[in-house]
Design a protein around this motif. Structure first.
Motif, mmCIF file in Angstrom:
data_model
loop_
_atom_site.group_PDB
_atom_site.id
_atom_site.type_symbol
_atom_site.label_atom_id
_atom_site.label_comp_id
_atom_site.label_asym_id
_atom_site.label_seq_id
_atom_site.Cartn_x
_atom_site.Cartn_y
_atom_site.Cartn_z
ATOM 1 N N ASP A 192 50.420 -47.789 -8.799
ATOM 2 C CA ASP A 192 50.837 -49.087 -8.288
ATOM 3 C C ASP A 192 50.016 -50.148 -9.003
ATOM 4 O O ASP A 192 48.854 -49.899 -9.372
ATOM 5 C CB ASP A 192 50.624 -49.171 -6.780
ATOM 6 C CG ASP A 192 51.282 -50.395 -6.168
ATOM 7 O OD1 ASP A 192 50.828 -50.851 -5.097
ATOM 8 O OD2 ASP A 192 52.261 -50.903 -6.756
ATOM 9 N N TYR A 193 50.624 -51.326 -9.184
ATOM 10 C CA TYR A 193 49.960 -52.408 -9.898
ATOM 11 C C TYR A 193 50.180 -53.725 -9.176
ATOM 12 O O TYR A 193 51.248 -53.952 -8.595
ATOM 13 C CB TYR A 193 50.528 -52.553 -11.320
ATOM 14 C CG TYR A 193 50.363 -51.328 -12.177
ATOM 15 C CD1 TYR A 193 51.330 -50.325 -12.199
ATOM 16 C CD2 TYR A 193 49.242 -51.175 -12.992
ATOM 17 C CE1 TYR A 193 51.183 -49.196 -12.984
ATOM 18 C CE2 TYR A 193 49.084 -50.056 -13.789
ATOM 19 C CZ TYR A 193 50.055 -49.068 -13.780
ATOM 20 O OH TYR A 193 49.900 -47.961 -14.586
ATOM 21 N N THR A 194 49.201 -54.598 -9.254
ATOM 22 C CA THR A 194 49.428 -55.941 -8.793
ATOM 23 C C THR A 194 50.392 -56.630 -9.768
ATOM 24 O O THR A 194 50.423 -56.299 -10.967
ATOM 25 C CB THR A 194 48.107 -56.724 -8.665
ATOM 26 O OG1 THR A 194 48.336 -57.941 -7.986
ATOM 27 C CG2 THR A 194 47.490 -57.004 -10.018
ATOM 28 N N ASP A 195 51.181 -57.555 -9.249
ATOM 29 C CA ASP A 195 52.259 -58.142 -10.052
ATOM 30 C C ASP A 195 51.763 -58.769 -11.352
ATOM 31 O O ASP A 195 52.450 -58.732 -12.375
ATOM 32 C CB ASP A 195 53.014 -59.196 -9.235
ATOM 33 C CG ASP A 195 53.902 -58.578 -8.171
ATOM 34 O OD1 ASP A 195 54.336 -59.305 -7.263
ATOM 35 O OD2 ASP A 195 54.153 -57.358 -8.250
ATOM 36 N N THR A 196 50.590 -59.351 -11.329
ATOM 37 C CA THR A 196 50.112 -60.096 -12.494
ATOM 38 C C THR A 196 49.764 -59.213 -13.691
ATOM 39 O O THR A 196 49.606 -59.722 -14.803
ATOM 40 C CB THR A 196 48.890 -60.953 -12.140
ATOM 41 O OG1 THR A 196 47.889 -60.099 -11.579
ATOM 42 C CG2 THR A 196 49.241 -62.040 -11.146
ATOM 43 N N VAL A 197 49.660 -57.898 -13.481
ATOM 44 C CA VAL A 197 49.307 -57.017 -14.601
ATOM 45 C C VAL A 197 50.423 -56.039 -14.943
ATOM 46 O O VAL A 197 50.290 -55.269 -15.900
ATOM 47 C CB VAL A 197 48.002 -56.252 -14.330
ATOM 48 C CG1 VAL A 197 46.884 -57.214 -13.948
ATOM 49 C CG2 VAL A 197 48.179 -55.170 -13.281
#
Length: 114
Positions: free
Chosen positions: A56-61
């Motif tokens: 999972d990733y934060t949207d900004t990356v």
């Protein structure tokens, strides 16, 4: 218990690869993650990977960073591409053992110049 490496100074658009080495008894049972904290901001989760390799990733990356783990070497990596100045922060390795507790690394500085 957790040791990060690979931080440094890079120009905007460049790449860095962070690594986290963990003790075997921690790594095998832990959901792992990378967090970061920029000056004056709260610590945020950047990317996570479970014991079964769900990521999972934060949207900004999303689309720029890739998290991976090697269960034979007890290591976790974060490949960071197309870096931006706003990625500048101290990056921390985190191991979540749920009811058994959690561990943090000492942090590694990533600085992206414009």
């Amino acid at each position: 218990q957790l040791v990060e490496s690979g931080g440094g100074l890079v120009q905007s658009g460049g790449s860095l690869r962070l690594s986290c080495a963990a003790a075997a008894n921690i790594f095998s049972a832990a959901n792992m993650a990378w967090y970061r904290q920029a000056p004056g901001k709260q610590r945020e989760m950047v990317a996570s990977i479970t014991t079964d390799n769900t990521t999972d990733y934060t949207d900004t990356v999303k689309g720029r960073f890739t998290i991976s783990r090697d269960n034979t070497k007890n290591t976790m990596d974060l490949q960071m591409d197309s870096l931006k100045p706003e990625d500048t922060a101290v990056y921390y390795c985190h191991a979540d053992l749920m009811i058994l507790g959690e561990y943090w690394g000492q942090g590694t500085q990533v600085t992206v110049s414009s």
